[in-house]
Write a protein that holds these residues in place. Structure first.
Motif, PDB file in Angstrom:
ATOM      1  N   PRO A 116      15.111 -17.254   4.036  1.00 54.10           N
ATOM      2  CA  PRO A 116      14.327 -17.616   2.842  1.00 54.10           C
ATOM      3  C   PRO A 116      14.945 -18.788   2.097  1.00 54.10           C
ATOM      4  O   PRO A 116      16.109 -19.114   2.260  1.00 54.10           O
ATOM      5  CB  PRO A 116      14.360 -16.337   2.002  1.00 54.10           C
ATOM      6  N   GLY A 117      14.122 -19.412   1.271  1.00 54.05           N
ATOM      7  CA  GLY A 117      14.567 -20.545   0.465  1.00 54.05           C
ATOM      8  C   GLY A 117      14.316 -21.881   1.112  1.00 54.05           C
ATOM      9  O   GLY A 117      14.815 -22.894   0.641  1.00 54.05           O
ATOM     10  N   SER A 118      13.529 -21.910   2.198  1.00 51.49           N
ATOM     11  CA  SER A 118      13.304 -23.163   2.904  1.00 51.49           C
ATOM     12  C   SER A 118      12.375 -24.066   2.113  1.00 51.49           C
ATOM     13  O   SER A 118      11.368 -23.631   1.556  1.00 51.49           O
ATOM     14  CB  SER A 118      12.695 -22.883   4.285  1.00 51.49           C
ATOM     15  N   THR A 170      23.175 -13.362   7.526  1.00 45.43           N
ATOM     16  CA  THR A 170      21.845 -13.132   8.092  1.00 45.43           C
ATOM     17  C   THR A 170      21.547 -11.647   8.210  1.00 45.43           C
ATOM     18  O   THR A 170      20.405 -11.209   8.004  1.00 45.43           O
ATOM     19  CB  THR A 170      21.732 -13.791   9.466  1.00 45.43           C
ATOM     20  N   SER A 171      22.536 -10.852   8.511  1.00 46.64           N
ATOM     21  CA  SER A 171      22.312  -9.414   8.648  1.00 46.64           C
ATOM     22  C   SER A 171      21.973  -8.766   7.319  1.00 46.64           C
ATOM     23  O   SER A 171      21.338  -7.715   7.273  1.00 46.64           O
ATOM     24  CB  SER A 171      23.553  -8.744   9.238  1.00 46.64           C
ATOM     25  N   SER A 172      22.358  -9.395   6.216  1.00 49.27           N
ATOM     26  CA  SER A 172      22.162  -8.780   4.903  1.00 49.27           C
ATOM     27  C   SER A 172      20.765  -8.998   4.357  1.00 49.27           C
ATOM     28  O   SER A 172      20.308  -8.243   3.523  1.00 49.27           O
ATOM     29  CB  SER A 172      23.192  -9.337   3.915  1.00 49.27           C
ATOM     30  N   TRP A 173      20.063 -10.063   4.823  1.00 49.22           N
ATOM     31  CA  TRP A 173      18.736 -10.296   4.255  1.00 49.22           C
ATOM     32  C   TRP A 173      17.645 -10.546   5.275  1.00 49.22           C
ATOM     33  O   TRP A 173      16.486 -10.688   4.930  1.00 49.22           O
ATOM     34  CB  TRP A 173      18.759 -11.454   3.265  1.00 49.22           C
ATOM     35  N   GLN A 229      20.894 -19.671   3.017  1.00 52.57           N
ATOM     36  CA  GLN A 229      21.952 -19.971   3.986  1.00 52.57           C
ATOM     37  C   GLN A 229      22.422 -21.420   3.924  1.00 52.57           C
ATOM     38  O   GLN A 229      23.510 -21.726   4.362  1.00 52.57           O
ATOM     39  CB  GLN A 229      21.447 -19.657   5.401  1.00 52.57           C
ATOM     40  N   ILE A 230      21.626 -22.317   3.373  1.00 52.58           N
ATOM     41  CA  ILE A 230      22.002 -23.727   3.305  1.00 52.58           C
ATOM     42  C   ILE A 230      22.628 -23.994   1.943  1.00 52.58           C
ATOM     43  O   ILE A 230      21.982 -23.880   0.915  1.00 52.58           O
ATOM     44  CB  ILE A 230      20.782 -24.639   3.531  1.00 52.58           C
ATOM     45  N   VAL A 231      23.914 -24.354   1.970  1.00 48.46           N
ATOM     46  CA  VAL A 231      24.680 -24.565   0.740  1.00 48.46           C
ATOM     47  C   VAL A 231      24.904 -26.058   0.562  1.00 48.46           C
ATOM     48  O   VAL A 231      25.504 -26.702   1.427  1.00 48.46           O
ATOM     49  CB  VAL A 231      26.036 -23.819   0.806  1.00 48.46           C
ATOM     50  N   PRO A 232      24.427 -26.653  -0.527  1.00 49.19           N
ATOM     51  CA  PRO A 232      24.528 -28.113  -0.686  1.00 49.19           C
ATOM     52  C   PRO A 232      25.926 -28.607  -1.007  1.00 49.19           C
ATOM     53  O   PRO A 232      26.153 -29.816  -0.993  1.00 49.19           O
ATOM     54  CB  PRO A 232      23.557 -28.401  -1.845  1.00 49.19           C
TER      55      PRO A 232
END
Length: 944
Positions: free
Chosen positions: A149-151, A70-73, A32-35
């Motif tokens: 995820p991906g934190s 968020t609903s997708s994963w 969810q966090i896009v750089p």
């Protein structure tokens, strides 16, 4: 833009926001966090261009994208997804609105900055400062609410979010603003250059980021495959350990065809303590049908469970029973005691296959009793014993099955833990079967890191698919995405700053030229010291009035500060400048509407007042009152007065020069009347001014050609009527007008400051006359000379007069210097110090016209005086005004108490003479005893 326009623009913005978000969502490792968050720039540019009314579009676009994402994963409640999306959308909206406010407030529009620091302020306010708002709210949301995820940890996630929004706000905002620029506001060539350069920078950053992520993915995939090989080996080791544990349990089987219950329990608990994937171990003996009752009775005794019984009939009549006799841990698996494996078709099949092969057999169990949500693995290990009748032949008979039950997930997690791996998800399926019988709860739908390998487990072959989730990529030591992407953002911001600086250079230079031109124009029209408009601006303003509003009457007030030069001379120009600044600041704040104040010289001002003459008079009176207010400057308590001359348009002039000349003439008339007043111009003042001008020029010639002559008025002692002094009185022998008394030129000399050279000339003439009398052997009493304040307050007065007397050989006690109370009032401390120096040098000092000024008696006691002179205005009313007589009596008494001689001026009658003598006055002078006469008419006694 109307309300419908804002609604339409907001909807378009929401669509553009969501679409651009979908395009860049794969530029990072976090779900969810896009750089490199392009939508932040689109949102800010739209709000800057169309106003705060399109902020709902920012909210809707952000909300739609994040809720879908968020609903997708995220396998969580709908409320959590909605709360997280609302929180992020609110942060983005507040962030964009705050950036819009700060950019407008500080003139930081990237295409049209209002200051040479505008671009730096844009980077600061659009990105670095405001982007901390949504970075904080968004990171809290994805970290605590939906746990996306991906934190890489809260701090790293916060930095990535802040960096991504800063990228969009700083790089994308100028590009979108340029694209939204109306056609009539753009210069096509500069516009195309700006759009192409910014586009190339953004595309280059995105391309470099893509190349970097591809290279990073290759590195991570290589590392992932190595980890999977280690995992494969570790899983096989875990499976082999489970088989070894079953073999070790087989050794517990006694000759009676069963293990010892206590030994079995102890060994199972030991195995479970070191192997968390173990759910249960059981001993399932092979029991012929005819031995069933004996088996049940013996098991009740061994387990001390009277209720034990075998349940579940075998599917075939000829089949024996394979019941669960012992199971550990018993507390969790007691319901399994007595269960006949041959009562279920799949269990019977497994038992027969294990019996036929004589080797352990592994099968999967979809639902376990202890953990129904965790698929498990069951291993049947056949146990054989040798035949007692013929052991050498090696014949063995099947006595039962040692059964182990394991959870697949725990087995895999244990393997991961033993090799130190995390964030790898699995899918298990039988070979050649597409549908897996086991998957981890967070299996990613798409993962760039994937591996498939086979696992042989006790006559079974499983296909294992391993996926690396976003958390694996974010936390892997080989991943340095944040550092590289931070560098890309920094380089992009520097590139954008350079491009925008080049784009704005021409406009900035023009703005600087325009601003400098305005500053020079302001300086040309305003006074540097006070900031008031100057004479040049006055000329422009009057010319505009006369050209565009000739019917509007107004008055010119010429204002000159009284005795301001004395402040500069005595306290210094710095103090004088501060006084002017403070005074003009106060006057400017109190100007009425329709009035304009100008500074035209050192202490000269002009006030333009609209309206008729009564209005100008009212303003002149108010201005005199304002000027006279005391001002504190450098610990000095200063109070000024002013003289004002008034001329009125159109009656007294139709040009600025004429009006100023007439107001100036009226101002000099006000000074002649005693200062601190105003005077309205009339034609007679011009005649008087011309006369005064010519008289001034003649006076300068008179000083140069020594046209001044001295007269002497004798002073007599009342005790013995002897001559006790001479007062020097100056006359002017004008070549045309004849002999002029001092009243016709002394005031002019003071006003033009000619009084100082005149005073020194009178002192020299007096010294010449005294020397002449002394050479004639005449007895010369002390000679009194009036000293002007301007002359006495000169710093070198004492040295100068000493030099003159020394040159003529005159003793200092021969001179009596007469001063007035006005001298003491101008600068009391300096004047008193000067008088003490003169007294110590040997000069006599007299206070002239005592009683007509305003000096205090407290100050009088500090003056080193030899004589007080009572003004003739008191003497002439002796016998007529008892109050004047009382004043004279008081002054005589005061002089005696201070040991100061008292002389009365203007004695013209015998009654005056008798009264003064009766009151004890020391000496007198006046027409009764002697008029002022030239030196040749004065009778002096010879020295005996």
């Amino acid at each position: 833009m109307g309300s419908l326009g804002y609604v339409f623009a907001s909807l378009i913005l929401a669509v553009a926001y969501s679409a651009s978000a979908a395009l860049v969502m794969g530029t990072g490792l976090h779900a969810q966090i896009v750089p490199l968050w392009v939508p932040a720039g689109i949102a800010l540019a739209a709000v800057l261009r169309f106003g705060m009314g399109v902020l709902p579009g920012v909210f809707l676009g952000n909300l739609a994208f994040n809720f879908y994402l968020t609903s997708s994963w995220v396998d969580s409640l709908l409320a959590a997804n909605l709360l997280s999306s609302l929180m992020i959308a609110s942060g983005a909206t507040l962030q964009t609105g705050l950036a819009k406010y700060l950019i407008d407030r500080f003139g930081a529009n990237p295409l049209q900055p209002s200051h040479h620091h505008g671009l730096y302020r844009f980077i600061l306010f659009a990105g670095l400062v405001t982007c901390t708002l949504n970075a904080t709210l968004g990171t809290l949301s994805v970290y605590w609410i939906v746990e996306s995820p991906g934190s890489a940890g809260f701090l790293n996630d916060w930095i990535s979010w802040w960096m991504g929004d800063s990228f969009g706000a700083i790089l994308v905002t100028p590009l979108v603003l340029a694209l939204l620029t109306p056609r009539h506001e753009m210069r096509l060539k500069r516009w195309l250059r700006l759009v192409s350069q910014l586009s190339m920078v953004i595309l280059a950053i995105l391309a470099l980021n893509h190349i970097f992520l591809s290279h990073l993915q290759t590195q991570l995939n290589r590392s992932f495959q190595q980890d999977i090989r280690m995992l494969d080996a570790q899983i096989k080791a875990v499976v082999q350990q489970n088989l070894s544990d079953l073999t070790s349990l087989e050794s517990l089987v006694l000759p009676e065809g069963r293990p010892d219950p206590e030994a079995f329990r102890t060994r199972v608990l030991e195995i479970q303590a070191r192997n968390p994937s173990v759910l249960a171990y059981s001993w399932d003996p092979l029991v012929p049908q005819h031995e069933l009752e004996t088996f049940e009775a013996e098991t009740r005794r061994l387990l001390n469970r009277p209720d034990f019984a075998v349940y579940g009939a075998s599917l075939h009549p000829e089949d024996p029973f394979v019941p669960v006799q012992f199971v550990e841990p018993l507390e969790l698996n007691a319901p399994a005691l007595g269960f006949n494996l041959l009562s279920l078709d799949d269990r019977r099949r497994w038992v027969l296959q294990a019996q036929r092969s004589g080797r352990p057999l592994a099968t999967q169990i979809i639902n376990l009793t202890q953990a129904p949500k965790e698929p498990g693995m069951l291993i049947l290990h056949p146990v054989y014993q040798s035949q007692e009748t013929n052991p050498l032949l090696g014949d063995k008979r099947l006595v039962g099955f040692m059964v182990g039950v394991f959870t697949v997930e725990r087995m895999f997690r244990a393997a991961l833990q033993q090799i130190g791996l995390q964030n790898i998800e699995f899918a298990l399926s039988e070979q050649n079967v597409d549908q897996p019988f086991f998957t981890t709860a967070e299996l990613p739908q798409q993962s760039p890191l994937y591996s498939r390998f086979l696992l042989d487990v006790a006559q079974q072959r499983w296909a294992i698919e391993a996926y690396a989730g976003l958390d694996y990529m974010a936390m892997h030591p080989a991943s340095n995405a944040q550092l590289m992407q931070t560098l890309l953002v920094v380089v992009g911001c520097m590139g954008a700053l350079l491009i925008l600086g080049m784009h704005d250079r021409e406009r900035t230079l023009m703005a600087q030229v325009h601003r400098r031109t305005q500053e020079l124009a302001h300086q040309a029209r305003h006074d540097d010291l006070t900031g008031l408009p100057n004479r040049f601006r006055l000329m422009e303003a009057i010319q505009q009035r006369l050209t565009f509003m000739p019917e509007l009457p107004f008055s010119v007030l010429f204002i000159d500060l009284d005795r301001f030069k004395m402040i500069n001379d005595s306290l210094g120009h710095q103090t004088g400048d501060k006084l002017l600044r403070l005074m003009t600041e106060g006057l400017s704040r109190r100007l009425i509407e329709g009035s304009e104040l100008y500074r035209t010289g050192g202490d000269e001002f002009i006030l333009i007042v609209n309206g008729d003459i009564p209005h100008a008079i009212q303003e002149a009176e108010r201005f005199l009152h304002l000027c006279s207010r005391p001002v504190e400057v450098d610990e000095h308590h200063l109070q000024l007065t002013a003289s004002i001359g008034i001329s009125h348009y159109p009656e007294q002039g139709d040009s600025l020069d004429t009006l100023i000349k007439h107001a100036d003439t009226a101002m000099y008339r006000a000074k002649a009347r005693g200062k601190n007043c105003y005077e309205i111009y009339d034609q007679g003042l011009t005649t008087a001014a011309v006369h005064s001008f010519h008289l001034e020029q003649d006076l300068r010639v008179a000083l140069k050609e020594r046209q001044l002559v001295l007269h002497f008025q004798p002073q007599f002692n009342l005790k013995d009527t002897h001559l006790c002094g001479l007062e020097v009185l100056v006359r002017w022998q004008h070549p045309v007008k004849g002999l002029l008394p001092p009243g016709q030129f002394i005031d002019l000399a003071e006003e033009t400051n000619l009084i100082v050279p005149m005073g020194w000339q009178i002192i020299e003439m007096a010294c010449e006359q005294i020397l002449m009398w002394q050479e004639m052997q005449l007895m010369v009493p002390p000679v009194a000379i009036n000293i002007s304040p301007q002359q006495l307050l000169e710093a070198d007065f004492l040295e100068h007069i000493n030099e003159i007397l020394a040159r003529y050989g005159i003793t200092r006690s021969q001179f009596e210097l007469e001063i007035t109370e006005s001298l003491i009032m101008q600068d009391p401390d300096y004047a008193i110090a000067q008088l003490h120096a003169l007294r110590e040098a040997g000069y006599r000092l007299a206070l002239d016209d005592f009683g007509t000024g305003y000096s205090s008696l407290n100050r009088l006691k500090h003056l080193p005086l030899d004589r007080l002179k009572i003004d003739y205005s008191f003497t002439r009313d002796i016998g007529k005004n008892p109050r004047d007589e009382a004043i004279i009596t008081t002054v005589i008494a005061l002089g005696k108490s201070l040991n100061i001689e008292v002389l009365a001026e203007g004695v013209e009658t015998q009654a005056q003479y008798d009264f003064l003598r009766a009151q004890g006055c020391d000496s007198v002078q006046g027409f009764m005893l002697g008029r002022p006469v030239p030196r040749h008419e004065l009778e002096l006694s010879r020295i005996a």
